[in-house]
Design an enzyme around this catalytic site. Structure first.
Site, PDB file in Angstrom:
ATOM      1  N   GLY A  29      -4.804   4.285   1.025  1.00 21.15           N
ATOM      2  CA  GLY A  29      -4.308   3.290   1.822  1.00 21.15           C
ATOM      3  C   GLY A  29      -3.507   3.289   2.962  1.00 21.15           C
ATOM      4  O   GLY A  29      -3.775   4.377   3.735  1.00 21.15           O
ATOM      5  N   TYR A  30      -2.984   1.656   3.859  1.00 23.06           N
ATOM      6  CA  TYR A  30      -2.772   2.480   5.230  1.00 23.06           C
ATOM      7  C   TYR A  30      -3.916   3.407   6.007  1.00 23.06           C
ATOM      8  O   TYR A  30      -3.659   4.386   7.189  1.00 23.06           O
ATOM      9  CB  TYR A  30      -1.788   3.460   5.847  1.00 23.06           C
ATOM     10  CG  TYR A  30      -0.986   2.398   6.749  1.00 23.06           C
ATOM     11  CD1 TYR A  30       0.087   1.862   6.341  1.00 23.06           C
ATOM     12  CD2 TYR A  30      -0.121   2.900   7.700  1.00 23.06           C
ATOM     13  CE1 TYR A  30       0.827   0.596   7.954  1.00 23.06           C
ATOM     14  CE2 TYR A  30       0.131   2.345   9.058  1.00 23.06           C
ATOM     15  CZ  TYR A  30       1.141   1.460   8.011  1.00 23.06           C
ATOM     16  OH  TYR A  30       1.515   1.077   9.683  1.00 23.06           O
ATOM     17  N   LEU A  31      -4.873   2.247   6.098  1.00 26.63           N
ATOM     18  CA  LEU A  31      -6.693   3.063   6.680  1.00 26.63           C
ATOM     19  C   LEU A  31      -6.785   3.294   7.761  1.00 26.63           C
ATOM     20  O   LEU A  31      -5.970   2.447   8.833  1.00 26.63           O
ATOM     21  CB  LEU A  31      -7.578   2.271   6.226  1.00 26.63           C
ATOM     22  CG  LEU A  31      -7.832   1.815   4.870  1.00 26.63           C
ATOM     23  CD1 LEU A  31      -8.716   0.675   4.510  1.00 26.63           C
ATOM     24  CD2 LEU A  31      -7.789   3.442   3.665  1.00 26.63           C
ATOM     25  N   GLU A  33      -9.462   5.535  11.515  1.00 27.86           N
ATOM     26  CA  GLU A  33     -10.477   5.995  11.585  1.00 27.86           C
ATOM     27  C   GLU A  33     -10.850   6.107  10.856  1.00 27.86           C
ATOM     28  O   GLU A  33     -12.411   7.181  10.179  1.00 27.86           O
ATOM     29  CB  GLU A  33     -10.022   6.345  12.855  1.00 27.86           C
ATOM     30  CG  GLU A  33     -10.096   4.618  13.948  1.00 27.86           C
ATOM     31  CD  GLU A  33      -8.513   4.269  14.823  1.00 27.86           C
ATOM     32  OE1 GLU A  33      -7.842   4.601  13.094  1.00 27.86           O
ATOM     33  OE2 GLU A  33      -8.657   3.937  15.389  1.00 27.86           O
ATOM     34  N   HIS A  35     -10.390   7.204   7.428  1.00 24.08           N
ATOM     35  CA  HIS A  35     -11.314   6.815   6.500  1.00 24.08           C
ATOM     36  C   HIS A  35     -12.146   6.172   6.545  1.00 24.08           C
ATOM     37  O   HIS A  35     -13.093   5.412   5.849  1.00 24.08           O
ATOM     38  CB  HIS A  35      -9.932   5.771   5.303  1.00 24.08           C
ATOM     39  CG  HIS A  35      -8.888   6.374   5.532  1.00 24.08           C
ATOM     40  ND1 HIS A  35      -7.360   6.090   5.977  1.00 24.08           N
ATOM     41  CD2 HIS A  35      -8.344   7.480   4.420  1.00 24.08           C
ATOM     42  CE1 HIS A  35      -6.665   6.656   5.148  1.00 24.08           C
ATOM     43  NE2 HIS A  35      -6.905   7.447   4.319  1.00 24.08           N
ATOM     44  N   GLN A  59       0.998  12.131  -7.110  1.00 29.59           N
ATOM     45  CA  GLN A  59       0.253  13.856  -6.564  1.00 29.59           C
ATOM     46  C   GLN A  59       2.065  13.821  -5.588  1.00 29.59           C
ATOM     47  O   GLN A  59       1.584  14.701  -4.755  1.00 29.59           O
ATOM     48  CB  GLN A  59      -0.718  13.556  -5.567  1.00 29.59           C
ATOM     49  CG  GLN A  59      -1.128  12.252  -4.840  1.00 29.59           C
ATOM     50  CD  GLN A  59      -1.864  12.024  -3.738  1.00 29.59           C
ATOM     51  OE1 GLN A  59      -3.256  11.679  -4.743  1.00 29.59           O
ATOM     52  NE2 GLN A  59      -2.112  12.433  -3.252  1.00 29.59           N
ATOM     53  N   GLY A 145     -12.255  13.521   3.383  1.00 26.83           N
ATOM     54  CA  GLY A 145     -11.796  14.105   4.703  1.00 26.83           C
ATOM     55  C   GLY A 145     -11.582  15.783   4.779  1.00 26.83           C
ATOM     56  O   GLY A 145     -10.960  16.154   3.360  1.00 26.83           O
ATOM     57  N   LYS A 147     -10.137  17.076   6.681  1.00 28.00           N
ATOM     58  CA  LYS A 147      -8.921  17.501   6.736  1.00 28.00           C
ATOM     59  C   LYS A 147      -7.701  18.033   5.493  1.00 28.00           C
ATOM     60  O   LYS A 147      -7.417  19.036   5.965  1.00 28.00           O
ATOM     61  CB  LYS A 147      -8.356  16.176   7.755  1.00 28.00           C
ATOM     62  CG  LYS A 147      -6.971  16.013   7.927  1.00 28.00           C
ATOM     63  CD  LYS A 147      -6.369  15.329   8.269  1.00 28.00           C
ATOM     64  CE  LYS A 147      -4.575  14.814   8.422  1.00 28.00           C
ATOM     65  NZ  LYS A 147      -4.842  14.983   7.032  1.00 28.00           N
TER      66      LYS A 147
END
Lengths: 286, 286
Positions: A29-31, A33, A35, A59, A145, A147
């Site tokens: 969540g807290y989407l 760019e 995502h 996690q 991602g 990242k």
């Protein structure tokens, strides 16, 4: 766009899509760019796109930022819809973990480096929730991602080891104009830290320059990354590593690719970033 | 009937059955009536039935009978076909385990009893191969023999924990006329041992009689099982247990059901058997 909160509901939705291809973007969540570029890729390549929004307690370590992790479902719902997601899977913790587990996963490779040592249990938690989500949603493709390069490496191992019929599609890191990698955790930076944070990426670009000029000593590159981050930020370095990619073993000049990766603790956020360098032209790129 | 030896081939077959229900009977081959009753159940309840034949090295301990495990594919193929199986999945070890694994499973519940202590790693091996087979074959139902009651309990935990969309159907133990549970391992008994082996089941039937007469002391029942096996066989008892079912915790008179289970080492075969007893009428049966 459908919002689905139960596993049963998600299975029913998936059943309706039986003959359609389904792409899946797992998120906490807290989407942002980052995502959204994954959602865009998925909508281009699949008939249906499902975004999961689930802050996975498994996690997070006991001292990590589970409570502090930013959450705003209404905002996320609107963003996901505006980017063309067909369904959002938004289960509660009780829905995903209703009872004491009888089986756990052990990630036995690719976790002794990078985020592994400072986040014991983290990749087990990621692997567990991803196995569950893949069984519930049954996508043909899952978008991750780049990242979180180590996460991609671990999950590629998971999918291969267990023959899960889902293809992993790594997506390029999306960055702010000043180079800071987009992350839901960025909102937890102070104003001053936000100004310093782009130096993570700057140090990695510096590493890239050194490699382009022929530097093949990982220690020299690591020293330069350390220097740039220490001189330009108030953060504390968790690690800065130069490793072979995607194997995450000690880097040698014979490797085709290296990953340069950093993790820095700020006051209320731990940021990570990485860059992949082509080192040896001997083989095919991966 | 199709014989499929590659994962890719199995996926292609499954793809062709997309709109049909698929039942799955996992085996290690050397098929006997126990397996065949599962195949028959599956053919009644599903459009297609897949039987896997794979002697899974991961579930054998270093001192166990992997090399000694009986194998005869041609025989198995004919039997499976005659009982109405639509496909046999018969992969090589290399096909199933092509490289060093990066992830392993830990079974953290229901393995501290029965076969768990004497077979370290066994249920991890079973769970691993079953996860893989379920991902490859994607059946709606999986048929398991109740003779391996602990295996059923562990795999029910696995499927629930990981939300695997497969229903587990336990099937009653099939027996020889003298009561010996059908098992591929029975062929490894000597002639004399074969005569003794029915006493495993006889001791369990004796336990059942005691419980029917009101005996609620697990120790008394265990003592009787021990006595019968020791007096009538040349085997060595690995365990004889009376536990709650399906939780596999120490038995109490308040439990709805008990499992009485035995494991006995003969010279070249370790045999197991069990019986489920209804103890308390308080609740619904499971």
């Amino acid at each position: 766009m459908k919002v689905i909160t139960t596993i049963e509901g998600m299975r029913a939705y998936r059943e309706e899509q039986q003959d359609r291809s389904v792409g899946f973007v797992p998120t906490m969540g807290y989407l942002h760019e980052g995502h959204m570029s994954m959602v865009e890729s998925s909508t281009k390549e699949n008939d249906r796109t499902v975004v999961s929004i689930f802050v996975n307690p498994l996690q997070f370590g006991p001292d990590e930022d589970f409570d502090n992790y930013p959450r705003n479902f209404e905002r996320d719902r609107k963003i996901a819809e505006s980017y063309g997601a067909d369904a959002v899977f938004y289960p509660s913790t009780e829905e995903m973990y209703p009872r004491k587990r009888t089986i756990s996963l052990n990630v036995i490779d690719r976790t002794d480096v990078l985020c592994g040592p400072s986040r014991p249990g983290h990749f087990e938690g990621v692997a567990t929730v991803i196995v569950k989500l893949l069984q519930i949603i049954q996508p043909g493709r899952m978008y991750l991602g780049q990242k979180d390069a180590q996460q991609v490496a671990v999950l590629e191992g998971l999918v291969a080891d267990f023959n899960i019929p889902t293809e992993i599609i790594p997506c390029p890191t999306v960055r702010e104009e000043d180079g800071l990698a987009k992350s839901s955790r960025n909102v937890n930076l102070t104003e001053q830290e936000r100004k310093e944070a782009p130096f993570l990426y700057k140090s990695l670009k510096q590493a890239e320059k050194m490699a382009e000029k022929g530097e093949r000593d990982p220690e020299a590159i690591k020293a330069e990354i350390t220097k740039m981050i220490q001189e330009n930020t108030s953060g504390t370095i968790d690690y800065r590593e130069v490793l072979s990619y995607p194997y995450l073993k000690p880097a040698t000049p014979e490797d085709e690719k290296w990953i340069c990766a950093v993790a820095v603790y700020f006051q209320h956020a731990r940021l990570i970033d990485n860059i992949i360098l082509t080192i040896s032209q001997k083989g095919e790129s991966i």
